[in-house]
Scaffold this active site. Structure first.
Site: not given
Length: 202
Positions: A9, A93, A142-143, A146, A152, A197, A200
């Site tokens: 979310e 989330d 991409h972020e 992480h 990477h 988180c 669900n």
């Protein structure tokens, strides 16, 4: 790979510079963000992750944190703001800050590693660096990667004819996918951190 069905979310926040850059037109920003999230969903389908845009907040009057060209400082401030303000207002989330400032050192985005579901660190920062929604989608995916434990790939990583999403820099291309290595990192993140988180259903 048997990855569990997960649901992120997502809240996207567009800063005041974004509002000005798009001539104070909320609809232009909304359309853009929805298209970016659509691309993110295409990329994450292979990982069995569904990303839903829970909320889009546009800072039309002023910024609620100090947005500066230091990506590290801005990300830190945004994380603190998410924890103290945004989480109390709406269940979600992960939050990504979309900024029209030019970040230092050719940075297009920054995020904390292994941090999905963490109250302060489940955040990313994205510079609005391209008019092409696909490329913005790759950057945000991409972020988020992480946040989900992905490191990477090699700088020339390909998956078939597609460029790997977790390459260190963004190479303009036509199609992008997560590498097998990214999938393994994500699996490891699930096993180690058990991020409740996203397991669900929203």
């Amino acid at each position: 790979q048997n990855l569990p069905q997960s649901y992120i979310e997502l809240v996207v926040v567009a800063d005041h510079r974004m509002f000005m850059k798009y001539n104070s037109d909320l609809n232009t920003i909304r359309t853009r963000v929805h298209e970016i999230v659509n691309f993110i969903n295409e990329f994450y389908r292979s990982l069995n992750i569904r990303v839903s845009l829970t909320d889009l907040e546009i800072w039309s009057d002023q910024d609620f944190i100090t947005v500066q060209s230091s990506a590290k400082n801005t990300l830190h401030s945004f994380g603190e703001w998410r924890k103290s303000v945004l989480l109390n207002r709406k269940r979600h989330d992960n939050a990504q800050l979309l900024t029209a400032i030019v970040l230092d050192d050719y940075t297009l985005g920054l995020a904390y590693l292994n941090s999905m579901c963490h109250p302060r660190n489940s955040v990313g920062l994205i510079q609005d660096h391209s008019p092409i929604n696909l490329l913005m989608g790759v950057t945000m995916a991409h972020e988020l990667g992480h946040n989900l434990g992905m490191e990477h790939d090699g700088k020339d990583c390909l998956r078939g004819a597609s460029l790997c999403i977790m390459r260190p820099g963004l190479t303009p291309g036509r199609s992008y996918e997560f590498s097998d290595a990214s999938m393994r990192y994500y699996q490891k993140f699930l096993d180690q951190y058990k991020p409740q988180c996203i397991l669900n259903k929203p």
